[in-house]
Design a protein around this motif. Structure first.
Motif, PDB file in Angstrom:
ATOM      1  N   ARG A  70       0.839  -1.211   0.000  1.00  0.00           N
ATOM      2  CA  ARG A  70       0.000   0.000   0.000  1.00  0.00           C
ATOM      3  C   ARG A  70       0.874   1.262   0.000  1.00  0.00           C
ATOM      4  N   GLN A  71       1.965   1.224   0.726  1.00  0.00           N
ATOM      5  CA  GLN A  71       2.844   2.393   0.749  1.00  0.00           C
ATOM      6  C   GLN A  71       3.469   2.619  -0.618  1.00  0.00           C
ATOM      7  N   VAL A  72       3.922   1.559  -1.259  1.00  0.00           N
ATOM      8  CA  VAL A  72       4.542   1.683  -2.579  1.00  0.00           C
ATOM      9  C   VAL A  72       3.523   2.189  -3.597  1.00  0.00           C
ATOM     10  N   VAL A  73       2.312   1.618  -3.572  1.00  0.00           N
ATOM     11  CA  VAL A  73       1.277   2.030  -4.524  1.00  0.00           C
ATOM     12  C   VAL A  73       0.882   3.482  -4.285  1.00  0.00           C
ATOM     13  N   MET A  74       0.763   3.886  -3.010  1.00  0.00           N
ATOM     14  CA  MET A  74       0.405   5.271  -2.708  1.00  0.00           C
ATOM     15  C   MET A  74       1.473   6.236  -3.224  1.00  0.00           C
ATOM     16  N   LEU A  75       2.735   5.931  -2.984  1.00  0.00           N
ATOM     17  CA  LEU A  75       3.807   6.809  -3.450  1.00  0.00           C
ATOM     18  C   LEU A  75       3.845   6.866  -4.975  1.00  0.00           C
ATOM     19  N   ASP A  76       3.566   5.740  -5.622  1.00  0.00           N
ATOM     20  CA  ASP A  76       3.524   5.739  -7.080  1.00  0.00           C
ATOM     21  C   ASP A  76       2.388   6.624  -7.584  1.00  0.00           C
ATOM     22  N   THR A 141      -4.226  -2.525   6.204  1.00  0.00           N
ATOM     23  CA  THR A 141      -5.505  -2.321   5.525  1.00  0.00           C
ATOM     24  C   THR A 141      -5.777  -0.848   5.305  1.00  0.00           C
ATOM     25  N   VAL A 142      -5.367   0.002   6.258  1.00  0.00           N
ATOM     26  CA  VAL A 142      -5.603   1.442   6.146  1.00  0.00           C
ATOM     27  C   VAL A 142      -4.296   2.200   6.339  1.00  0.00           C
ATOM     28  N   MET A 143      -4.303   3.471   5.901  1.00  0.00           N
ATOM     29  CA  MET A 143      -3.129   4.337   6.017  1.00  0.00           C
ATOM     30  C   MET A 143      -3.195   5.245   7.233  1.00  0.00           C
ATOM     31  N   GLY A 144      -4.408   5.511   7.719  1.00  0.00           N
ATOM     32  CA  GLY A 144      -4.591   6.377   8.875  1.00  0.00           C
ATOM     33  C   GLY A 144      -5.818   5.927   9.651  1.00  0.00           C
ATOM     34  N   ALA A 145      -5.855   6.248  10.940  1.00  0.00           N
ATOM     35  CA  ALA A 145      -6.960   5.778  11.768  1.00  0.00           C
ATOM     36  C   ALA A 145      -7.215   6.714  12.931  1.00  0.00           C
ATOM     37  N   VAL A 146      -8.494   6.926  13.226  1.00  0.00           N
ATOM     38  CA  VAL A 146      -8.907   7.565  14.480  1.00  0.00           C
ATOM     39  C   VAL A 146      -9.016   6.455  15.505  1.00  0.00           C
ATOM     40  N   THR A 147      -8.297   6.576  16.599  1.00  0.00           N
ATOM     41  CA  THR A 147      -8.218   5.498  17.574  1.00  0.00           C
ATOM     42  C   THR A 147      -8.210   6.039  18.991  1.00  0.00           C
ATOM     43  N   ARG A 149      -6.375   4.496  21.185  1.00  0.00           N
ATOM     44  CA  ARG A 149      -5.106   3.978  21.708  1.00  0.00           C
ATOM     45  C   ARG A 149      -3.962   4.957  21.427  1.00  0.00           C
ATOM     46  N   PRO A 150      -3.304   5.443  22.477  1.00  0.00           N
ATOM     47  CA  PRO A 150      -2.195   6.381  22.272  1.00  0.00           C
ATOM     48  C   PRO A 150      -0.877   5.701  21.918  1.00  0.00           C
ATOM     49  N   GLU A 151      -0.792   4.378  22.130  1.00  0.00           N
ATOM     50  CA  GLU A 151       0.458   3.682  21.826  1.00  0.00           C
ATOM     51  C   GLU A 151       0.691   3.678  20.316  1.00  0.00           C
ATOM     52  N   THR A 152       1.874   4.101  19.911  1.00  0.00           N
ATOM     53  CA  THR A 152       2.173   4.244  18.487  1.00  0.00           C
ATOM     54  C   THR A 152       2.350   2.888  17.827  1.00  0.00           C
ATOM     55  N   VAL A 153       1.615   2.669  16.742  1.00  0.00           N
ATOM     56  CA  VAL A 153       1.816   1.478  15.922  1.00  0.00           C
ATOM     57  C   VAL A 153       3.155   1.615  15.210  1.00  0.00           C
ATOM     58  N   GLN A 154       3.908   0.525  15.118  1.00  0.00           N
ATOM     59  CA  GLN A 154       5.231   0.567  14.491  1.00  0.00           C
ATOM     60  C   GLN A 154       5.126   1.130  13.075  1.00  0.00           C
ATOM     61  N   GLY A 155       6.002   2.090  12.777  1.00  0.00           N
ATOM     62  CA  GLY A 155       6.018   2.692  11.455  1.00  0.00           C
ATOM     63  C   GLY A 155       5.017   3.805  11.271  1.00  0.00           C
ATOM     64  N   CYS A 156       4.366   4.222  12.377  1.00  0.00           N
ATOM     65  CA  CYS A 156       3.349   5.268  12.306  1.00  0.00           C
ATOM     66  C   CYS A 156       3.705   6.419  13.243  1.00  0.00           C
ATOM     67  N   SER A 157       3.006   7.516  13.077  1.00  0.00           N
ATOM     68  CA  SER A 157       3.092   8.633  14.013  1.00  0.00           C
ATOM     69  C   SER A 157       1.721   8.839  14.623  1.00  0.00           C
ATOM     70  N   ARG A 271      -1.169   7.589  11.693  1.00  0.00           N
ATOM     71  CA  ARG A 271      -0.995   7.476  10.244  1.00  0.00           C
ATOM     72  C   ARG A 271       0.367   6.901   9.939  1.00  0.00           C
ATOM     73  N   TRP A 272       0.494   6.370   8.733  1.00  0.00           N
ATOM     74  CA  TRP A 272       1.804   5.894   8.310  1.00  0.00           C
ATOM     75  C   TRP A 272       2.810   7.030   8.327  1.00  0.00           C
ATOM     76  N   ASN A 273       3.997   6.724   8.784  1.00  0.00           N
ATOM     77  CA  ASN A 273       5.055   7.726   8.870  1.00  0.00           C
ATOM     78  C   ASN A 273       5.854   7.746   7.571  1.00  0.00           C
ATOM     79  N   VAL A 274       5.143   8.106   6.477  1.00  0.00           N
ATOM     80  CA  VAL A 274       5.770   8.220   5.160  1.00  0.00           C
ATOM     81  C   VAL A 274       5.427   9.591   4.597  1.00  0.00           C
ATOM     82  N   SER A 275       6.258  10.065   3.686  1.00  0.00           N
ATOM     83  CA  SER A 275       6.035  11.363   3.078  1.00  0.00           C
ATOM     84  C   SER A 275       5.080  11.214   1.903  1.00  0.00           C
TER      85      SER A 275
END
Length: 298
Positions: A70-76, A141-147, A149-157, A271-275
């Motif tokens: 999903r990250q590769v496809v989004m950046l493309d 499955t998703v790139m960002g989420a309202v949650t 849970r304050p614990e950061t998912v790996q690879g996210c901010s 959200r995913w921590n990607v530009s």
């Protein structure tokens, strides 16, 4: 462990469509081509990635690759859109997001509407309880989420959004039939409305306010507007977002059971921590809408 771009796009299409036939139709290839691409990815990974179920699912290893895909496809898609911008041929960037039903019904769509149209975002919303939205983020499955849970998912901010306030309410007739002349313990025995079987708000409220486990009959109504309507009609009491019940209380169609004890659901944006220009714009819009419509965490 190289993966071809077409294979990664095939994996996202397969999961989104839920079947090999659906993915083939979306990608304009044959079903056997989809199967061959999946087998090639599994050979490269050295493990099974896709569960051949209905709908198709992913294994834990498949979750890892799906997130990467999903990250590769989004950046493309971001890059293709930027390159086409000079010719004013804006492509669409698919942005799957997870959000709880009450946020979706009260403030989240305002954030989506604020995302600049020229960015070409096409939203795919997954409605899920705020306790469980991070699972969709973690699986890719998703790139960002309202949650919640304050614990950061790996690879996210993660960014705190504020609190959604709920009020314990019921119809006046329900209060007369089930609560009149009784102490607060009657609330634990009264019929209650839950959103679904993952909805724990009412149970937590009863334990905190009454000091005992709830034991009343339960109605399950998995739609925010219908949930409030069922409470207004007197089938049970429930916790309704302030945005939906304030006017009903003022009009006398609902009564508050504990005015001094609102329930605060603290929400965060992960959200995913990607530009990505599109994902950056979505995040900015979500934070702005939350600042305007949610309470301070308090």
């Amino acid at each position: 462990m190289p993966f071809q771009f077409d294979h990664l796009r095939t994996l996202t299409a397969l999961v989104d469509e839920g079947s090999f036939e659906g993915a083939a139709h979306r990608l304009w290839v044959s079903t056997s081509a989809v199967s061959q691409r999946v087998r090639a990815m599994e050979q490269a990974a050295g493990t099974v990635l896709v569960r051949r179920t209905a709908p198709v699912g992913t294994t834990p290893a498949g979750d890892v690759l799906l997130r990467h895909a999903r990250q590769v496809v989004m950046l493309d898609e971001d890059t293709a859109r930027a390159l086409r911008a000079e010719g004013h041929e804006h492509g669409r960037v698919t942005v799957p997001l997870a959000v709880n039903a009450d946020s979706l019904a009260t403030w989240f769509t305002l954030a989506l509407a604020a995302v600049p149209e020229e960015l070409g975002a096409a939203f795919e919303i997954h409605r899920e309880d705020e306790q469980h939205t991070t699972e969709l983020l973690r699986s890719g499955t998703v790139m960002g989420a309202v949650t919640s849970r304050p614990e950061t998912v790996q690879g996210c901010s993660v960014h705190p959004l504020g609190a959604l306030h709920y009020r314990a309410v019921c119809s006046p007739d329900f209060a007369r039939r089930h609560l009149r002349g009784q102490d607060a313990a009657a609330l634990a025995r009264a019929p209650v409305v839950n959103y679904d079987r993952n909805d724990e708000l009412q149970d937590r409220f009863v334990r905190g306010f009454v000091g005992r486990e709830p034991e009343g009959p339960r109605h399950y109504v998995p739609a925010t507007e219908d949930f409030a309507r069922v409470v207004v009609l007197g089938l049970g009491w429930g916790l309704v977002p302030e945005h939906q019940c304030t006017e009903l209380v003022a009009a006398g169609r609902l009564v508050e059971l504990a005015p001094a004890h609102p329930v605060r659901a603290r929400l965060h944006w992960q959200r995913w921590n990607v530009s990505s220009p599109v994902l950056d714009a979505v995040s900015e819009a979500v934070r702005a809408a939350a600042a305007e419509h949610l309470h301070a965490p308090g």
